[in-house]
Design an enzyme around this catalytic site. Sequence first.
Site, PDB file in Angstrom:
ATOM      1  N   CYS A  22       0.841  -1.197   0.000  1.00 41.06           N
ATOM      2  CA  CYS A  22       0.000   0.000   0.000  1.00 41.06           C
ATOM      3  C   CYS A  22       0.884   1.257   0.000  1.00 41.06           C
ATOM      4  CB  CYS A  22      -0.991  -0.033   1.161  1.00 41.06           C
ATOM      5  SG  CYS A  22      -2.398   1.072   0.907  1.00 41.06           S
ATOM      6  N   HIS A 111      -3.756  -5.343   0.059  1.00 41.97           N
ATOM      7  CA  HIS A 111      -3.315  -5.965   1.310  1.00 41.97           C
ATOM      8  C   HIS A 111      -3.643  -7.454   1.335  1.00 41.97           C
ATOM      9  CE1 HIS A 111      -2.685  -2.088   3.405  1.00 41.97           C
ATOM     10  NE2 HIS A 111      -3.680  -1.674   2.630  1.00 41.97           N
ATOM     11  N   GLU A 113      -2.023  -9.078   3.987  1.00 41.40           N
ATOM     12  CA  GLU A 113      -1.540  -9.315   5.354  1.00 41.40           C
ATOM     13  C   GLU A 113      -2.570  -9.019   6.434  1.00 41.40           C
ATOM     14  OE1 GLU A 113      -1.266  -4.922   5.104  1.00 41.40           O
ATOM     15  OE2 GLU A 113      -1.210  -6.562   3.687  1.00 41.40           O
TER      16      GLU A 113
END
Length: 169
Positions: A22, A111, A113
Amino acid sequence: MREEKAFLEKAIAGGKAVLGICLGAQLLADVLKAEVFKNNYKEIGWFPISAVKDEKSEISLLKGIPDEFTAFHWHGDTFSLPEGAKRLFESEACKNQGFIYKNRVIGLQFHLEMSNQTIRNVIENCRDELVKGKYIQTENEMLDRADLLKESGQLMCRLLDNLEKTITV
């Protein structure tokens, strides 16, 4: 963010593997002399990602990564592709969702994660960004998606395993 950019420049120059997610991808793009700018759309929530077909077969980092998957997003900015980088991923809302540079520097706009708690934390701290928009989901649409969180976690592990194999060859 001068110190962060200086750190990234040093890591890249030192031949290290770098993964930016990001804002991290945007910082990597900037360090690699690409432009970072407002995207046409904010992208917040769970939206499909597509691998760039022309590049996928040539990049060992993408081994075992599906051509399409759903990932979590929370961004309003994007980047141009750094010179010498290969574009990896795209979405309907954002052309440049990921790139690889020198087979060891990876920028991902989305994302993989996240956990349910980190999504809750982002919502709590950035709730003002949850306005009506084509690519902005509600809190309820973003939360409690164990199916997507599990898939994202598996893709993140696969990507990291592939990166490790790429840099140790």
